[in-house]
Design a protein around this motif. Structure first.
Motif, PDB file in Angstrom:
ATOM      1  N   GLN A 255      20.590  44.267  83.950  1.00  0.00           N
ATOM      2  CA  GLN A 255      21.995  43.986  84.282  1.00  0.00           C
ATOM      3  C   GLN A 255      22.813  43.605  83.053  1.00  0.00           C
ATOM      4  O   GLN A 255      24.011  43.393  83.158  1.00  0.00           O
ATOM      5  N   LEU A 256      22.112  43.442  81.934  1.00  0.00           N
ATOM      6  CA  LEU A 256      22.781  42.944  80.730  1.00  0.00           C
ATOM      7  C   LEU A 256      23.578  44.049  80.036  1.00  0.00           C
ATOM      8  O   LEU A 256      23.161  45.198  80.000  1.00  0.00           O
ATOM      9  N   ARG A 257      24.742  43.680  79.497  1.00  0.00           N
ATOM     10  CA  ARG A 257      25.468  44.597  78.625  1.00  0.00           C
ATOM     11  C   ARG A 257      25.771  43.888  77.306  1.00  0.00           C
ATOM     12  O   ARG A 257      25.982  42.677  77.298  1.00  0.00           O
ATOM     13  N   ILE A 258      25.736  44.659  76.229  1.00  0.00           N
ATOM     14  CA  ILE A 258      25.910  44.050  74.907  1.00  0.00           C
ATOM     15  C   ILE A 258      27.100  44.694  74.179  1.00  0.00           C
ATOM     16  O   ILE A 258      27.229  45.911  74.151  1.00  0.00           O
ATOM     17  N   VAL A 259      27.944  43.843  73.629  1.00  0.00           N
ATOM     18  CA  VAL A 259      28.996  44.312  72.735  1.00  0.00           C
ATOM     19  C   VAL A 259      28.640  43.773  71.361  1.00  0.00           C
ATOM     20  O   VAL A 259      28.573  42.557  71.174  1.00  0.00           O
TER      21      VAL A 259
END
Ligand SMILES: Nc1ncnc2c1ncn2[C@@H]1O[C@H](COP(=O)(O)OP(=O)(O)O)[C@@H](O)[C@H]1O
Ligand SMILES: [Mg+2]
Length: 509
Positions: A255-259
């Protein structure tokens, strides 16, 4: 004392962007900064303070389903402070300087605002990134609508978006906006500028999350099932480590998103890059051009009464063009409006910049534009300001300003800090000073260049004692309640307390 945390992570039961959601997230952040005591532990702390509140009451307060009573809120805050003071080894730097009285007063104000909202609420005036566990913005943000829309589009189908561009171009600011917009269930910022190691920077991520341990299992345990947006800022310092880390995290936490922000892409499968270029400088009408608006805003902050007029608009637009639309360069130059007219500024930016930039609008040309601007700022600093600039650049980790400034005489150091704030080399928020990464690297370069001349063992002796209160009073007379230590945060992080309590009124427009 037990201090389990993963089992204790509480999901906000209301819209995270709403006022109540921010209140609840603020309480959660407070608990994290206090060293992540479990709710049982907090409950125990309330009884030590003479008011027994159950862990369920405290947990509900942080869930934001409804506004807790003031009594519960106050005891939540006081219990966090009390826990932080009795467990100093666990807490964030910010929490070490907490006082129960000040923090309770700030939360009382927050609570009252929610309980009795003003008739006309100005939601739009709130800083966008104060919500969701991200640092609040200190200054007005301009433009970047296209990049924001593009990032939103990319994040809808990719889980790693890397903002790529030179130092000072605006990656960090943009990343926070992007994360704030994408984060429906919270976001965290991990600052990597100071990470000095090979391998994966797990420790930095763990402490930003407030995970139970500082190793990979602790981070994965924390992230399990969380829908966080993680900002990894300044990945270029540990490019391979970041690449490995993002790979592991994205695999383990679906579920993680990285910027990420970096001078160059991480090179991870599935990564989408978003190039960050200058703010537009030639979009017709100067008053509508983002670079010009940025300049005008920052100039007005130092030169009361400054405004864009028919007389100066075109000149300011030329200044911005000469600075290649680099936000950091524009901010530094705008500071000079306090003592120079727009024409003088343009003239001073004249010859050397024209020589540098003619025919070269590439990224490397922009690097040189910045370098020339830094040289210019440097040359305009007094010897003491230069010494302070390079010393603070070399400081490691957050720390009281006195330590970093070791070696300068008291009055001199005082004036040097004031001078650097005036010149935008140091940024001030509350009692926290920070320096943008690019200026810091420049200062370190200068320090390295100066060292051989001084000879071995030539460190200047003596420790300065510049009064923290006097410094704060001098550099920001009206806004601040003094009394706490002045701290320097080399990586540009804000005081986490400020972030937690969203006390942005005096700094954010
Ligand atoms: N869109 C923007 N609006 C207002 N200020 C900006 C904007 N972009 C950058 N800045 C300012 O310019 C400076 C450099 O931006 P930053 O995001 O730190 O650059 P980078 O991370 O690429 O080095 C900062 O002081 C930042 O606040
Ligand atoms: Mg940055």
């Amino acid at each position: 004392m037990r201090s389990g945390r993963h089992s204790d992570s509480v999901r906000v039961r209301t819209e995270p962007g709403s006022a109540l959601g921010r209140f609840a997230l603020g309480l959660q952040t407070l608990r994290q900064q206090a060293g992540n005591p479990s709710y049982e532990t907090l409950s125990y702390e309330t009884s030590r303070l003479g008011h027994s509140y159950s862990d369920t009451s405290l947990r509900n307060a942080a869930a934001g389903k409804q506004l807790p009573t003031w009594e519960v809120t106050e005891m939540f805050v006081r219990a966090c402070v009390s826990y932080a003071h009795t467990n100093p080894e666990r807490v964030s730097d910010a929490a070490r300087s907490w006082t129960a009285k000040e923090l309770a007063a700030q939360w009382a104000q927050r609570w009252r605002l929610l309980r009795h909202p003003p008739e006309t609420t100005e939601a739009a005036a709130e800083p966008v990134t104060a919500a969701n566990g991200l640092p609040a913005e200190l200054t007005t943000f301009f433009g970047r609508e296209r990049e924001l829309a593009e990032a939103q589009r990319l994040l809808a189908r990719a889980r790693l978006v890397t903002l790529v561009g030179i130092g000072g171009i605006g990656k960090t600011r943009l990343s926070l906006r992007i994360a704030a917009r994408a984060a429906r269930h919270g976001a965290r910022m991990v600052e990597l500028a100071d990470v000095d190691q090979s391998g994966m920077p797990i420790g930095a991520v763990a402490s930003a999350l407030g995970a139970e341990g500082s190793d990979l299992p602790a981070v994965l345990d924390f992230l399990a099932g969380e829908q966080l947006v993680l900002v990894l800022d300044n990945c270029e310092h540990v490019l391979d480590g970041c690449a490995a880390l993002t790979r592991v995290l994205l695999e383990a936490a679906p579920q993680l998103r990285i910027v990420a922000t970096s001078r160059q892409p991480l090179g991870v499968t599935g990564e989408h890059t978003l190039p960050v270029g200058p703010l537009p400088v030639d979009s017709g009408e100067p008053a509508r051009c983002d670079a010009v608006r940025l300049f005008a805003d920052r100039a007005a902050a130092v030169a009361p009464g400054f405004a864009l007029t028919a007389g100066n608009r075109e000149i300011i637009a030329q200044v911005c063009r000469r600075l290649d639309g680099i936000p950091l360069a524009i901010e530094l130059a705008a500071r000079w409006m306090r003592v120079l007219s727009a024409e003088d500024l343009l003239e001073r930016l004249g010859e050397e910049f024209r020589l540098l930039r003619d025919g070269d609008r590439s990224a490397s040309g922009r690097h040189r534009t910045l370098r020339a601007l830094f040289d210019w700022s440097w040359d305009l600093c007094s010897a003491a300001e230069q010494a302070m600039w390079s010393r603070l650049s070399a400081a490691e980790g957050d720390g009281p300003l006195e330590l970093a400034a070791d070696g300068l005489g008291g009055a001199e150091a005082f004036d040097a800090v004031v001078g650097l704030v005036d010149k935008s080399i140091l940024t001030k928020a509350g009692n926290q000073y920070s320096m943008p990464g690019t200026l810091r690297r420049y200062g370190r370069q200068r320090l390295a260049e100066a060292r051989p001349a001084r000879g071995p063992g030539g460190q200047p002796a003596g420790k300065i004692q510049c009064s923290a209160d006097a410094l704060v009073a001098h550099t920001n007379p009206p806004a601040l309640a003094t009394g706490s230590a002045v701290r320097f945060s080399p990586s540009g992080r804000r005081s986490e307390v400020d972030t937690a309590i969203g006390s942005s009124s005096s700094i954010s427009p």
